[in-house]
Design a protein around this motif. Sequence first.
Motif, PDB file in Angstrom:
ATOM      1  N   TYR A 195      51.824  -1.235  73.591  1.00 36.76           N
ATOM      2  CA  TYR A 195      52.764  -0.898  72.523  1.00 36.76           C
ATOM      3  C   TYR A 195      53.087   0.593  72.573  1.00 36.76           C
ATOM      4  CZ  TYR A 195      54.691  -0.921  67.800  1.00 36.76           C
ATOM      5  OH  TYR A 195      55.509  -0.819  66.716  1.00 36.76           O
ATOM      6  N   ILE A 210      54.672   7.700  66.975  1.00 38.51           N
ATOM      7  CA  ILE A 210      54.079   6.360  66.880  1.00 38.51           C
ATOM      8  C   ILE A 210      53.247   6.068  68.119  1.00 38.51           C
ATOM      9  CG2 ILE A 210      54.617   3.902  66.815  1.00 38.51           C
ATOM     10  CD1 ILE A 210      57.063   4.572  65.185  1.00 38.51           C
ATOM     11  N   LYS A 212      51.765   8.079  70.056  1.00 37.03           N
ATOM     12  CA  LYS A 212      50.520   8.834  70.074  1.00 37.03           C
ATOM     13  C   LYS A 212      49.462   8.153  69.212  1.00 37.03           C
ATOM     14  CE  LYS A 212      48.753  13.409  69.234  1.00 37.03           C
ATOM     15  NZ  LYS A 212      48.986  14.636  68.482  1.00 37.03           N
ATOM     16  N   LYS A 213      49.910   7.673  68.054  1.00 34.52           N
ATOM     17  CA  LYS A 213      48.957   7.015  67.160  1.00 34.52           C
ATOM     18  C   LYS A 213      48.358   5.789  67.835  1.00 34.52           C
ATOM     19  CE  LYS A 213      49.984   8.691  62.701  1.00 34.52           C
ATOM     20  NZ  LYS A 213      51.154   9.583  62.936  1.00 34.52           N
ATOM     21  N   TYR A 214      49.212   5.032  68.522  1.00 34.39           N
ATOM     22  CA  TYR A 214      48.673   3.812  69.134  1.00 34.39           C
ATOM     23  C   TYR A 214      47.827   4.122  70.357  1.00 34.39           C
ATOM     24  CZ  TYR A 214      50.793   0.716  65.873  1.00 34.39           C
ATOM     25  OH  TYR A 214      51.077   0.056  64.721  1.00 34.39           O
ATOM     26  N   ALA A 216      45.923   6.642  70.428  1.00 33.62           N
ATOM     27  CA  ALA A 216      44.656   7.023  69.803  1.00 33.62           C
ATOM     28  C   ALA A 216      43.861   5.786  69.431  1.00 33.62           C
ATOM     29  CB  ALA A 216      44.919   7.870  68.565  1.00 33.62           C
ATOM     30  N   SER A 217      44.554   4.783  68.871  1.00 36.66           N
ATOM     31  CA  SER A 217      43.786   3.602  68.471  1.00 36.66           C
ATOM     32  C   SER A 217      43.294   2.851  69.697  1.00 36.66           C
ATOM     33  CB  SER A 217      44.616   2.708  67.575  1.00 36.66           C
ATOM     34  OG  SER A 217      45.573   2.041  68.322  1.00 36.66           O
ATOM     35  N   ILE A 219      42.311   4.305  72.379  1.00 29.82           N
ATOM     36  CA  ILE A 219      41.108   5.052  72.762  1.00 29.82           C
ATOM     37  C   ILE A 219      39.931   4.618  71.902  1.00 29.82           C
ATOM     38  CG2 ILE A 219      40.026   7.312  72.644  1.00 29.82           C
ATOM     39  CD1 ILE A 219      42.618   8.502  73.518  1.00 29.82           C
ATOM     40  N   LYS A 220      40.205   4.509  70.607  1.00 32.31           N
ATOM     41  CA  LYS A 220      39.114   4.133  69.707  1.00 32.31           C
ATOM     42  C   LYS A 220      38.572   2.753  70.059  1.00 32.31           C
ATOM     43  CE  LYS A 220      37.088   2.852  65.876  1.00 32.31           C
ATOM     44  NZ  LYS A 220      37.026   1.665  65.062  1.00 32.31           N
ATOM     45  N   LEU A 255      43.405  16.480  69.525  1.00 35.38           N
ATOM     46  CA  LEU A 255      43.261  15.230  70.249  1.00 35.38           C
ATOM     47  C   LEU A 255      43.611  15.420  71.716  1.00 35.38           C
ATOM     48  CD1 LEU A 255      42.304  12.561  69.278  1.00 35.38           C
ATOM     49  CD2 LEU A 255      44.639  11.866  68.910  1.00 35.38           C
TER      50      LEU A 255
ATOM     51  N   TRP B 232      49.313   1.690  56.341  1.00 36.38           N
ATOM     52  CA  TRP B 232      49.219   1.804  57.799  1.00 36.38           C
ATOM     53  C   TRP B 232      47.837   2.303  58.218  1.00 36.38           C
ATOM     54  CZ3 TRP B 232      52.409   5.364  61.483  1.00 36.38           C
ATOM     55  CH2 TRP B 232      52.550   4.717  62.713  1.00 36.38           C
ATOM     56  N   LEU B 234      46.839   3.194  61.172  1.00 36.33           N
ATOM     57  CA  LEU B 234      46.777   3.980  62.399  1.00 36.33           C
ATOM     58  C   LEU B 234      46.351   5.436  62.210  1.00 36.33           C
ATOM     59  CD1 LEU B 234      47.299   3.169  65.333  1.00 36.33           C
ATOM     60  CD2 LEU B 234      47.813   1.447  63.672  1.00 36.33           C
ATOM     61  N   PRO B 235      46.858   6.157  61.174  1.00 38.50           N
ATOM     62  CA  PRO B 235      46.409   7.539  61.009  1.00 38.50           C
ATOM     63  C   PRO B 235      44.892   7.639  60.912  1.00 38.50           C
ATOM     64  CG  PRO B 235      48.286   7.128  59.619  1.00 38.50           C
ATOM     65  CD  PRO B 235      47.910   5.818  60.215  1.00 38.50           C
ATOM     66  N   LEU B 237      42.809   5.612  62.287  1.00 29.03           N
ATOM     67  CA  LEU B 237      42.272   5.341  63.621  1.00 29.03           C
ATOM     68  C   LEU B 237      42.355   6.579  64.495  1.00 29.03           C
ATOM     69  CD1 LEU B 237      43.513   1.787  64.572  1.00 29.03           C
ATOM     70  CD2 LEU B 237      41.206   2.537  64.122  1.00 29.03           C
ATOM     71  N   GLU B 238      43.379   7.395  64.254  1.00 33.80           N
ATOM     72  CA  GLU B 238      43.540   8.600  65.057  1.00 33.80           C
ATOM     73  C   GLU B 238      42.323   9.517  64.884  1.00 33.80           C
ATOM     74  OE1 GLU B 238      47.142  10.516  64.084  1.00 33.80           O
ATOM     75  OE2 GLU B 238      47.526  11.173  66.127  1.00 33.80           O
ATOM     76  N   GLN B 240      39.413   8.576  63.898  1.00 33.33           N
ATOM     77  CA  GLN B 240      38.238   7.943  64.490  1.00 33.33           C
ATOM     78  C   GLN B 240      38.215   8.147  65.993  1.00 33.33           C
ATOM     79  OE1 GLN B 240      38.285   3.902  63.235  1.00 33.33           O
ATOM     80  NE2 GLN B 240      37.850   4.419  61.101  1.00 33.33           N
ATOM     81  N   ALA B 241      39.411   8.082  66.602  1.00 29.24           N
ATOM     82  CA  ALA B 241      39.486   8.298  68.040  1.00 29.24           C
ATOM     83  C   ALA B 241      38.984   9.687  68.384  1.00 29.24           C
ATOM     84  CB  ALA B 241      40.917   8.128  68.519  1.00 29.24           C
ATOM     85  N   GLU B 242      39.372  10.667  67.551  1.00 37.33           N
ATOM     86  CA  GLU B 242      38.903  12.026  67.779  1.00 37.33           C
ATOM     87  C   GLU B 242      37.387  12.082  67.798  1.00 37.33           C
ATOM     88  OE1 GLU B 242      40.171  15.662  65.462  1.00 37.33           O
ATOM     89  OE2 GLU B 242      42.032  14.528  65.586  1.00 37.33           O
ATOM     90  N   VAL B 244      35.352   9.703  68.374  1.00 32.16           N
ATOM     91  CA  VAL B 244      34.816   9.003  69.546  1.00 32.16           C
ATOM     92  C   VAL B 244      34.799   9.930  70.746  1.00 32.16           C
ATOM     93  CG1 VAL B 244      35.383   7.235  71.251  1.00 32.16           C
ATOM     94  CG2 VAL B 244      35.421   6.660  68.847  1.00 32.16           C
ATOM     95  N   LEU B 245      35.917  10.645  70.941  1.00 31.34           N
ATOM     96  CA  LEU B 245      36.006  11.545  72.097  1.00 31.34           C
ATOM     97  C   LEU B 245      34.980  12.672  72.005  1.00 31.34           C
ATOM     98  CD1 LEU B 245      39.834  11.779  72.684  1.00 31.34           C
ATOM     99  CD2 LEU B 245      38.135  10.416  73.858  1.00 31.34           C
TER     100      LEU B 245
END
Lengths: 287, 251
Positions: A195, A210, A212-214, A216-217, A219-220, A255, B232, B234-235, B237-238, B240-242, B244-245
């Motif tokens: 996506y 958008i 970038k957000k996906y 990131a997810s 990656i998570k 990030l 939403w 996703l923000p 999750l962003e 959380q991704a940070e 994780v890294l």
Amino acid sequence: MLETTVDEGVGDVVEWLALLRKFKLRRSDKVTIHGCALLSDPSSRKKLGSEVWTVYEQVAIASMDCQCLDISNLCIERLLSKFSNSVRVGRLEGMLYEAKGQWQQAEKKYQNLLELQPADAFIHKRKVAIAKGQGNLSSAVEALKQYLDIFMADHEAWRELAEIYISLQKYNQAAFCYEELIMMDTSNANWHLNYAEVYYTIGGVESLRIAKKYYASAIKLSAGKNLRALYGICLCSAAINQAKGRNKDEESIDLQSLASSVILKEYKEKCPKKLALVTSVLEKQKP
Amino acid sequence: MANDLVLDTAIRDWVLVPLSLVMVLIGVLRHFVSKLLRSTNTPDLKAVKEGQLVVRARYLRAAGNFIPAKAFKSRRSYYNNEENGLLHVPKSQAQNMQAQMFSDPNMAMDMMKKNLSMIIPQTLTFAWVNFFFSGFVAAKIPFPLTQRFRSMLQNGIDLSSVDVSYVSSRSWYFLNLFGLRGFFSLILGEENATDDTQKMMQMGGQMGGFGVDPSKTLTAEKDGLELIQHDWALPKLEQQAESVLRQILSR
């Protein structure tokens, strides 16, 4: 395990074939060879009992995969003599037409079958396959749409549609399909990644955000193991910065730097030779 | 006194054994007959579509937070639109559906077949047993029982002086009727048609199926979609991704 013994000619072929059917595996070449040997021997055919018809079907499909059309022809003839007007055998006939490249006849066959059983998902899917086999992607899209109008919770079909849309460069439509896929399986990093890629391809600051957000997810969800998502983050952030020009930057570039250092770490551990190349690529994207 | 009641061996040979044998044979016969009668049901296209629609709408309700707000809103209006939304059921149609279900001859036919294969052989065998074997004391169980078991084991014998451990022929029939289920599943495979209790359950389920009408599930799903707020995910999750890294780097 069983497969190797079957290959050596000592294992139980019948059991192996049943196992393949159960797990929906498709070892077409081997199924054709061993299945033919099994079916051409009358005594082992007798031993199979009523299972013999399922094996005929399996071998017919496998031999079509291998382009051994006379074998599948034989199998289908045997099946026809037993079940003369079964839809399931009809499907095989249609597939044989397809394998021979006789698209019109296949199409007609499927059309007839659909009149008998309008809710047969398999036949609808074959029609998509016909269109795709002819290389006619836009009619494949039409057929898939028709299919999804009825079977709208079939994630494989959504995936297929998304991939076709991408190859037709209809990215907005592809994005829609991936949204559908994300909702069906929220924890699958691949859908998030795809996506994001679609949105990155569409371009423009909003889409990039958008994307970038996906990324990131993704990656998570993949616990930072997916290099493609990491690169994606870097590219997206770089593109966003470029688009905005000077007046940056309320957004964190954390990030990006984190992602790039994780990439470097990965390369250091697993492929030190390419480290220099990767470093220079990543350097260029730094703001 | 009752202990010296002696059972003729002819009763064993001509009542006890034949009765059991006939019960088994009838069970097997019924299995095959019902297999013959079972109709292949072709699923209705519209029903399939409605089922899939509900599933898809449920996905949206459960996971709507994972897609951007715009995408969510457009989907919701696609489902819930008052004019031609997919989940929107016009009022007149909703009433029709119930009537349609009842008048569907296929459904009724199916039920009939199932019923027939269950009831007819049972009444026939019962009549047969009643006619030929009524009033026999057919067997004796090797342990004593209390008076309460009399109605179970000595059905058809109205003598209170007979010891309860003697079994009348009609009771033997009933014991066979209910006790042979395990045996059938052994010889005919797990999914045999002789299992009456299972059939009863199915019937109940089908009755339930009659009552619930698909337009109701659609409407319920529509209301559910109407109620949820889009938030939403996703923000979050962003961030959380940070983290994780960061964790990877700190290792």
